[in-house]
Scaffold this active site. Structure first.
Site, PDB file in Angstrom:
ATOM      1  CB  CYS A 369      32.635  30.550  37.826  1.00  0.00           C
ATOM      2  SG  CYS A 369      31.216  31.168  36.970  1.00  0.00           S
ATOM      3  CG  ASN A 370      38.517  29.717  40.974  1.00  0.00           C
ATOM      4  OD1 ASN A 370      38.575  29.763  42.202  1.00  0.00           O
ATOM      5  ND2 ASN A 370      39.318  28.965  40.252  1.00  0.00           N
TER       6      ASN A 370
END
Ligand SMILES: *Cc1c(COP(=O)(O)O)cnc(C)c1O
Length: 711
Positions: A369-370
């Site tokens: 999620c980055n």
């Protein structure tokens, strides 16, 4: 079990869970919005939790508010939704993200190394801001920060990708230029105590499970009291108002904290927080945890860096800030990396994850999620992201390499209960599975052609109960969804479907349908068996409809449930059956899985395993004989007598094939052999096929001729 995903969530310790259990038996709480004594006790517990949290962050209720939220994401959203950006000074919506900070009024900014929960906020503030900036850390040097008003900077305290800790002194520098700073502390708090006396951000968002594992579903937003005016709530909900009139627009919000805690808070969870803080104290405080995990990270980095292939090439590519800059102040206990082949190509992270599963190692793969950090460290560009999505790449899927370049990484992260042994297991896994050796196993297929071979069907399996073993039969009637009665039943425990991955003991049972009339379930040792008339579940009085994957099911009753509980040694088991004339079933993928016996032989010979045993583990519907090994991979369609099938996909394999159905033990060699064979491609075995000329009343029989076509 080496658990190396503490950045995903740390785990509660055994003592912590025991303490929680004790607490739980004494705890009776009520809705804190009521006024009776249980409600008042609940309010007191919540209030004392707020103080405990503030103490942990080295501050007090004089300085900060504590707003309970569901998690970090929720806390961040509250800030973005309610932040007072003033009036827009320019027309229209922002359509471009700037890579530098802009001056003036109404700006929104974040680091490129931010969690998606931060990046996503730009759509929350859209229409309220003049500029949106996504910046590198070095843009935020004192002399480069423009003066602003009514602007919000969401500051990642620590990267959840590589563990880089950002310089918290920048917070004050931003504030000096007029920025309000909201710290995303979710990753930082997992191994570091944020001191709100030393650094005074306007807002702090975090989740408690990242600090001590339990409870989940609770986070907090800390708001500096003197900046509480910079967020302005313009709506209300239950629990947040002092006065309201449903017929006019009138409402008056409650005090600050309660104004943001919409609906009823998770009082039980909040009461459990004290056990988490006690756990941290038992470990000697977060400072001791930080020292311990930093030490483990250093050791892991050293070991990973020392791994080389026989040709001298490095095996591990680590994604990190330059090592000279690394210290406990600047680096958290995370290592992100990819594994490299001796020829400089990459091993995909999905492959690494599968090997880890065999060794019992739990870690995270992908981009975590980055996307910003992922792009930065892996050298991915915005154009490549676009191209990747057109090639079908989606978050969380198994596409780990595109054009030979990794689309994500492998992440290990340490926590208070991590040990050197965990690193040792990781090292063994890499040595066994990824450091190249002389051993080769990849027969060349180039010279083989599929056409001249006319194989036959040798074995046919249908699995009446999903994930349960089967008995071969010589003939099956076809339906549009596979063999008649295939995956018509499924076992649930506490209403959750049991699968083989979590419950390998399911293969200790076999199920077969006899004469279309009875379902026979047998234990592997054949000591016990159960016969259920196929008419039973439909007649059962207490039959109820439960929806599983939107398929209506009927419960097969208590007696069957109890038999399963005994056979599987589990509680609360039920057998469910597809309701109605089996128009549907519980097959996940295509109706049929076909495997080639010769390919099974190849693997069996290579690792000295029993062919029958391997066949059982691949759980196929159709086994064919008389074809060179692995040539089924090249087929596009096939016929069995006059029945026509198209090939839908190859079947990707995971560590499940390593589990001995008798003992539940895992032996990696089968997956390793298959992986060696597949070398640089996905680890597949067998093909999914679908019938293209279905008519009612057709049968497939053992001994039938099979023809493969490559066009
Ligand atoms: C985990 C994490 C989040 C998201 O936390 P949730 O609890 O899922 O809301 C946000 N930012 C960072 C840096 C994280 O590590």
């Amino acid at each position: 079990m080496p658990y190396l995903d503490h950045a995903g969530s740390t785990l509660p310790s055994k003592t912590q869970l025991e303490e929680l259990a004790k607490l739980q038996t004494q705890l009776i709480l009520a809705n804190p919005h009521s006024h009776h004594s249980t409600a008042i006790k609940t309010q007191q517990i919540v209030s004392s939790a707020r103080h405990r949290i503030l103490r942990y962050f080295n501050t007090t209720a004089d300085d900060y508010f504590v707003v309970f939220t569901n998690n970090t994401t929720h806390a961040l959203k509250i800030v973005a939704e309610n932040f007072n950006f003033g009036h827009r000074t320019q027309e229209g919506v922002v359509s471009e993200i700037s890579a530098v900070l802009k001056g003036g009024s109404s700006n929104f900014a974040y680091f490129n190394d931010s969690h998606h929960s931060v990046v996503g906020l730009r759509h929350v503030v859209l229409g309220k801001v003049d500029a949106i900036s996504c910046v590198n850390e070095d843009v935020v040097k004192e002399e480069c920060i423009p003066k602003v008003e009514k602007s919000l900077f969401v500051f990642t305290a620590m990267s959840n990708f590589c563990g880089k800790k950002y310089d918290l002194n920048l917070i004050e520098k931003l504030q000096n230029k007029g920025w309000s700073v909201c710290v995303d502390a979710a990753a930082l708090v997992s191994g570091t105590r944020l001191d709100l006396t030393a650094h005074r951000p306007n807002f702090v968002a975090f989740s408690f499970y990242k600090i001590f594992g339990y409870p989940t579903g609770i986070g907090a937003l800390l708001v500096r009291k003197d900046s509480s005016k910079s967020i302005e709530k313009t709506s209300f909900a239950g629990g947040t108002v002092q006065s309201v009139d449903e017929m006019t627009m009138h409402f008056v919000l409650r005090d600050f904290e309660r104004a943001y805690e919409e609906g009823t808070i998770n009082s039980y969870g909040i009461a459990q927080l004290q056990k988490g803080f006690e756990e941290i104290e038992r470990c000697g405080g977060m400072q001791a945890i930080r020292a311990h995990t930093y030490d483990l990270r250093s050791k892991a980095v050293q070991i990973l860096q020392s791994k080389t292939h026989p040709n001298g090439k490095k095996v591990v590519e680590i994604y990190s800030q330059p090592h000279i800059q690394v210290s406990p102040e600047t680096q958290g206990a995370i290592v992100a990396f990819n594994l490299v082949r001796p020829d400089n190509g990459y091993y995909g992270y999905t492959e690494v994850e599968k090997m880890c599963a065999i060794f019992g190692i739990e870690l995270r793969t992908g981009c975590f999620c980055n996307i910003g950090a992922c792009k930065k460290y892996l050298g991915i560009t915005s154009e490549m992201i676009k191209e990747n999505i057109s090639k079908g790449k989606r978050c969380g899927d198994e596409i780990d390499l595109i054009n030979g370049r990794p689309t994500g990484a492998v992440r290990i992260s340490f926590g208070r209960m991590s040990t050197e042994q965990d690193i040792e297991v990781l090292k063994q896994m890499i040595d066994t599975c990824f450091v190249s050796s002389e051993k080769v196993f990849s027969p060349s297929l180039q010279s083989l052609k599929i056409d001249p071979f006319l194989p036959t069907v040798v074995n046919l399996f249908s699995f009446p109960i999903k994930s349960v073993g089967s008995v071969a039969k010589s003939s099956y009637e076809l339906t549009p969804r596979g063999f008649k009665h295939d995956r018509e039943f499924l076992v649930v425990k506490d209403d959750v479907t049991l699968n083989l991955k979590m419950h390998p003991e399911l293969c200790r049972l076999t199920a077969t349908i006899v004469n279309d009339e009875e379902l026979h379930i047998q234990t592997f040792d054949q000591n016990d068996n159960l016969v259920i008339p196929m008419s039973l579940s439909l007649k059962e009085n207490d039959a109820k409809v439960v929806c599983k994957k939107t398929i209506a099911t009927l419960d097969c009753g208590d007696k069957v449930g109890q038999w399963l509980e005994n056979a599987l040694d589990m509680t609360n088991c039920r057998l469910l059956r597809v309701a109605g004339e089996s128009k549907k079933n519980f097959v996940n993928d295509s109706p049929f899985l076909l495997i080639n016996e010769a390919s099974v032989y190849m693997l069996a010979r290579h690792i000295n395993m029993d062919v029958q045993d391997i066949l059982t583990r691949f759980r196929s519907n159709i086994v064919v004989r008389g074809l060179p090994p692995f040539i089924e991979d090249t087929a596009k369609r096939l016929s069995i007598e006059n029945l026509e099938f198209e090939v839908v996909d190859k079947c990707t394999r995971c560590e499940m094939i390593c589990v001995d159905p008798m003992t539940g033990e895992k032996d990696p060699s089968l997956l390793l052999a298959l992986r060696d064979y597949r070398n640089k491609q996905k680890i597949t075995f067998g093909i999914y096929i679908r019938q293209s000329n279905f008519e009612p009343g057709q049968f497939v029989e053992a001994g039938s001729a099979v023809r493969f076509f490559t066009d």
